[in-house]
Design a protein around this motif. Structure first.
Motif, PDB file in Angstrom:
ATOM      1  N   SER A 166     -15.257  14.011  -2.600  1.00  0.00           N
ATOM      2  CA  SER A 166     -14.021  14.797  -2.635  1.00  0.00           C
ATOM      3  C   SER A 166     -14.219  16.219  -3.173  1.00  0.00           C
ATOM      4  CB  SER A 166     -12.966  14.080  -3.475  1.00  0.00           C
ATOM      5  OG  SER A 166     -11.800  14.886  -3.561  1.00  0.00           O
ATOM      6  N   ASP A 167     -13.843  17.172  -2.369  1.00  0.00           N
ATOM      7  CA  ASP A 167     -13.875  18.582  -2.793  1.00  0.00           C
ATOM      8  C   ASP A 167     -12.822  18.874  -3.856  1.00  0.00           C
ATOM      9  OD1 ASP A 167     -15.922  19.934  -0.951  1.00  0.00           O
ATOM     10  OD2 ASP A 167     -14.675  18.893   0.506  1.00  0.00           O
ATOM     11  N   PRO A 168     -11.533  18.518  -3.633  1.00  0.00           N
ATOM     12  CA  PRO A 168     -10.540  18.828  -4.669  1.00  0.00           C
ATOM     13  C   PRO A 168     -10.834  18.125  -5.987  1.00  0.00           C
ATOM     14  CG  PRO A 168      -9.434  18.077  -2.655  1.00  0.00           C
ATOM     15  CD  PRO A 168     -10.901  17.962  -2.420  1.00  0.00           C
ATOM     16  N   ALA A 222      -2.988  15.599   5.101  1.00  0.00           N
ATOM     17  CA  ALA A 222      -3.660  14.953   3.965  1.00  0.00           C
ATOM     18  C   ALA A 222      -3.055  15.464   2.658  1.00  0.00           C
ATOM     19  CB  ALA A 222      -5.151  15.249   4.004  1.00  0.00           C
ATOM     20  N   THR A 223      -2.838  14.552   1.728  1.00  0.00           N
ATOM     21  CA  THR A 223      -2.114  14.894   0.495  1.00  0.00           C
ATOM     22  C   THR A 223      -3.039  14.944  -0.721  1.00  0.00           C
ATOM     23  OG1 THR A 223      -1.659  12.565   0.000  1.00  0.00           O
ATOM     24  CG2 THR A 223      -0.014  13.753   1.329  1.00  0.00           C
ATOM     25  N   ILE A 224      -2.547  15.626  -1.742  1.00  0.00           N
ATOM     26  CA  ILE A 224      -3.235  15.645  -3.041  1.00  0.00           C
ATOM     27  C   ILE A 224      -3.234  14.245  -3.647  1.00  0.00           C
ATOM     28  CG2 ILE A 224      -2.900  16.466  -5.430  1.00  0.00           C
ATOM     29  CD1 ILE A 224      -4.371  18.390  -3.556  1.00  0.00           C
ATOM     30  N   THR A 233       0.842  -1.206   0.000  1.00  0.00           N
ATOM     31  CA  THR A 233       0.000   0.000   0.000  1.00  0.00           C
ATOM     32  C   THR A 233       0.868   1.243   0.000  1.00  0.00           C
ATOM     33  OG1 THR A 233      -1.694  -1.170   1.275  1.00  0.00           O
ATOM     34  CG2 THR A 233      -1.825   1.229   1.263  1.00  0.00           C
ATOM     35  N   VAL A 234       0.560   2.158  -0.914  1.00  0.00           N
ATOM     36  CA  VAL A 234       1.234   3.455  -0.943  1.00  0.00           C
ATOM     37  C   VAL A 234       0.658   4.320   0.171  1.00  0.00           C
ATOM     38  CG1 VAL A 234       1.618   5.535  -2.326  1.00  0.00           C
ATOM     39  CG2 VAL A 234       1.623   3.283  -3.427  1.00  0.00           C
ATOM     40  N   LEU A 235       1.543   5.015   0.888  1.00  0.00           N
ATOM     41  CA  LEU A 235       1.094   5.922   1.947  1.00  0.00           C
ATOM     42  C   LEU A 235       1.077   7.354   1.428  1.00  0.00           C
ATOM     43  CD1 LEU A 235       3.286   4.661   4.945  1.00  0.00           C
ATOM     44  CD2 LEU A 235       1.042   3.813   4.232  1.00  0.00           C
TER      45      LEU A 235
HETATM   46  C1  LIG Z   1     -12.492  12.450   9.062  1.00  0.00           C
HETATM   47  C2  LIG Z   1     -12.234  12.819   7.626  1.00  0.00           C
HETATM   48  C3  LIG Z   1     -12.977  13.815   7.032  1.00  0.00           C
HETATM   49  C4  LIG Z   1     -12.756  14.154   5.686  1.00  0.00           C
HETATM   50  N1  LIG Z   1     -13.531  15.124   5.108  1.00  0.00           N
HETATM   51  C5  LIG Z   1     -13.337  15.444   3.802  1.00  0.00           C
HETATM   52  C6  LIG Z   1     -14.114  16.429   3.161  1.00  0.00           C
HETATM   53  O1  LIG Z   1     -15.030  17.034   3.730  1.00  0.00           O
HETATM   54  N2  LIG Z   1     -13.851  16.717   1.848  1.00  0.00           N
HETATM   55  C7  LIG Z   1     -12.859  16.074   1.154  1.00  0.00           C
HETATM   56  O2  LIG Z   1     -12.662  16.357  -0.015  1.00  0.00           O
HETATM   57  N3  LIG Z   1     -12.095  15.134   1.756  1.00  0.00           N
HETATM   58  C8  LIG Z   1     -12.315  14.793   3.044  1.00  0.00           C
HETATM   59  N4  LIG Z   1     -11.556  13.816   3.625  1.00  0.00           N
HETATM   60  C9  LIG Z   1     -10.543  13.139   2.799  1.00  0.00           C
HETATM   61  C10 LIG Z   1      -9.173  13.817   2.923  1.00  0.00           C
HETATM   62  O3  LIG Z   1      -9.268  15.144   2.458  1.00  0.00           O
HETATM   63  C11 LIG Z   1      -8.120  13.097   2.081  1.00  0.00           C
HETATM   64  O4  LIG Z   1      -8.586  13.014   0.750  1.00  0.00           O
HETATM   65  C12 LIG Z   1      -7.852  11.697   2.565  1.00  0.00           C
HETATM   66  O5  LIG Z   1      -7.425  11.747   3.901  1.00  0.00           O
HETATM   67  C13 LIG Z   1      -6.813  11.006   1.692  1.00  0.00           C
HETATM   68  O6  LIG Z   1      -5.606  11.716   1.686  1.00  0.00           O
HETATM   69  P1  LIG Z   1      -4.324  11.128   2.479  1.00  0.00           P
HETATM   70  O7  LIG Z   1      -3.141  11.901   2.077  1.00  0.00           O
HETATM   71  O8  LIG Z   1      -4.664  11.066   3.933  1.00  0.00           O
HETATM   72  O9  LIG Z   1      -4.233   9.654   1.823  1.00  0.00           O
HETATM   73  P2  LIG Z   1      -3.973   8.247   2.511  1.00  0.00           P
HETATM   74  O10 LIG Z   1      -4.976   7.976   3.584  1.00  0.00           O
HETATM   75  O11 LIG Z   1      -2.556   8.110   2.877  1.00  0.00           O
HETATM   76  O12 LIG Z   1      -4.268   7.316   1.226  1.00  0.00           O
HETATM   77  C14 LIG Z   1      -5.556   7.208   0.678  1.00  0.00           C
HETATM   78  C15 LIG Z   1      -5.521   6.166  -0.454  1.00  0.00           C
HETATM   79  O13 LIG Z   1      -4.761   6.639  -1.545  1.00  0.00           O
HETATM   80  C16 LIG Z   1      -3.650   5.775  -1.821  1.00  0.00           C
HETATM   81  N5  LIG Z   1      -2.551   6.667  -2.201  1.00  0.00           N
HETATM   82  C17 LIG Z   1      -2.069   7.724  -1.514  1.00  0.00           C
HETATM   83  N6  LIG Z   1      -1.156   8.379  -2.229  1.00  0.00           N
HETATM   84  C18 LIG Z   1      -1.032   7.715  -3.393  1.00  0.00           C
HETATM   85  C19 LIG Z   1      -0.218   7.895  -4.544  1.00  0.00           C
HETATM   86  N7  LIG Z   1       0.635   8.913  -4.665  1.00  0.00           N
HETATM   87  N8  LIG Z   1      -0.351   7.013  -5.560  1.00  0.00           N
HETATM   88  C20 LIG Z   1      -1.211   5.965  -5.456  1.00  0.00           C
HETATM   89  N9  LIG Z   1      -2.006   5.745  -4.394  1.00  0.00           N
HETATM   90  C21 LIG Z   1      -1.908   6.609  -3.375  1.00  0.00           C
HETATM   91  C22 LIG Z   1      -3.423   5.013  -0.548  1.00  0.00           C
HETATM   92  O14 LIG Z   1      -2.796   3.759  -0.790  1.00  0.00           O
HETATM   93  C23 LIG Z   1      -4.852   4.844  -0.050  1.00  0.00           C
HETATM   94  O15 LIG Z   1      -5.498   3.801  -0.725  1.00  0.00           O
HETATM   95  C24 LIG Z   1     -11.748  13.469   4.952  1.00  0.00           C
HETATM   96  C25 LIG Z   1     -10.985  12.477   5.570  1.00  0.00           C
HETATM   97  C26 LIG Z   1     -11.197  12.146   6.891  1.00  0.00           C
HETATM   98  C27 LIG Z   1     -10.344  11.078   7.520  1.00  0.00           C
END
Ligand SMILES: Cc1cc2nc3c(=O)[nH]c(=O)nc-3n(C[C@H](O)[C@H](O)[C@H](O)COP(=O)(O)OP(=O)(O)OC[C@H]3O[C@@H](n4cnc5c(N)ncnc54)[C@H](O)[C@@H]3O)c2cc1C
Length: 254
Positions: free
Chosen positions: A116-118, A103-105, A26-28
């Motif tokens: 997803s907003d973005p 949280a990342t793009i 899993t990619v983080l």
């Molecule tokens: C409590 C809560 C509330 C939220 N509310 C909103 C909201 O209102 N609006 C909104 O738009 N979003 C919301 N989000 C989502 C948040 O904005 C992020 O989109 C989400 O956390 C994923 O980003 P991350 O960097 O944490 O990814 P991670 O949790 O690290 O990964 C998410 C998934 O993407 C994969 N991944 C990550 N990076 C890559 C990469 N470079 N290439 C391939 N796969 C990859 C991972 O393996 C995993 O499957 C919410 C999240 C939480 C936990």
């Protein structure tokens, strides 16, 4: 919280890609979403040392590395100067500043979450994603592609003189959106992306000479909406009429 047998800080995208081909690797990203689940990983792949945490302005587009945080795009002066406040507006409701600093793009766009907003805003802006194996793919295509084991390297926001407005309805501050709407105008056309239907964001193109209310009505009448605990399909269709009109008027008045 997830568990993993191995943790690797990738030293190259090739290494990350190879590791990711193994089942249960899993990619983080920022782990904001991953930590909500109970995934059992064989290898957790950390991309944080690959220099993907930069926003760079090119002649044709802004490049957002996969490890760029939501807070970085919210506060980036170059993005604000080119796109106005729609970029900051699309992330400012997401949980809180500390969360947006993690949280990342990459995680947000890879996830292709319906809420997803973005994703909703970037779709309207005509964004592209760069995948390590598949190369450059239009976000409009990527949004409907099945999950595979590629790696998202970069998101590109093209510089096409876009004028965009982003609006959502939320039952309470920082909750997931009940409906998300982005309207974007370029010299060629005006499009609307509607997300949190609760399905993934979808695009509707405004017809030549179409009045704002007619455009908003057509979005509400042609897109599909569903019900969940945040709202009924009927309520979402009604919100769509209101929010598309509001966003379209905002860019006309600006
Ligand atoms: C409590 C809560 C509330 C939220 N509310 C909103 C909201 O209102 N609006 C909104 O738009 N979003 C919301 N989000 C989502 C948040 O904005 C992020 O989109 C989400 O956390 C994923 O980003 P991350 O960097 O944490 O990814 P991670 O949790 O690290 O990964 C998410 C998934 O993407 C994969 N991944 C990550 N990076 C890559 C990469 N470079 N290439 C391939 N796969 C990859 C991972 O393996 C995993 O499957 C919410 C999240 C939480 C936990």
């Amino acid at each position: 919280m997830f568990t993993t047998q191995n943790y690797v800080v990738a030293s190259s995208l090739d290494e990350a890609y190879e590791l990711n081909q193994k089942p249960k690797s899993t990619v983080l990203g920022g782990c904001g979403w991953l930590k909500m689940g109970r995934r059992m990983m064989s290898t957790a792949i950390d991309l944080s040392k690959l220099g993907l945490d930069q926003i760079t302005e090119q002649d044709e587009y802004f490049a957002l590395g996969a490890m760029v945080t939501l807070r970085q795009i919210e506060t980036h002066p170059g993005l604000a100067a080119y796109f106005g406040d729609c970029i900051a507006e699309c992330v400012r409701h997401i949980v809180g500043v500390q969360f947006r600093n993690c949280a990342t793009i990459g995680g947000s766009i890879w996830g292709r979450f319906g809420f997803s907003d973005p994703l909703t805003l970037f779709l309207s802006l005509g964004a592209e994603v760069v995948l390590h194996k598949a190369g450059v793919v239009a976000l409009a295509d990527f949004v409907n592609m099945p999950y595979d084991r590629d790696i998202l390297v970069e998101v590109r926001l093209p510089k096409r003189g876009q004028k965009a407005a982003y609006v959502t309805h939320r039952a309470s501050a920082t909750d997931f959106p009940v409906l998300a709407v982005a309207v974007c105008r370029t010299a060629d056309q005006t499009v609307c992306a509607v997300g949190a239907r609760p399905q993934r964001a979808a695009l509707v193109v405004r017809e030549d000479g179409e009045a704002v209310q007619a455009f908003a009505d057509r979005c509400a009448d042609t897109l599909t909406f569903s019900s969940n605990l945040r709202g009924s399909a009927e309520y979402r269709a009604h919100l769509c009429r209101v929010l598309v009109r509001r966003a379209a008027l905002a860019i006309e008045e600006d």
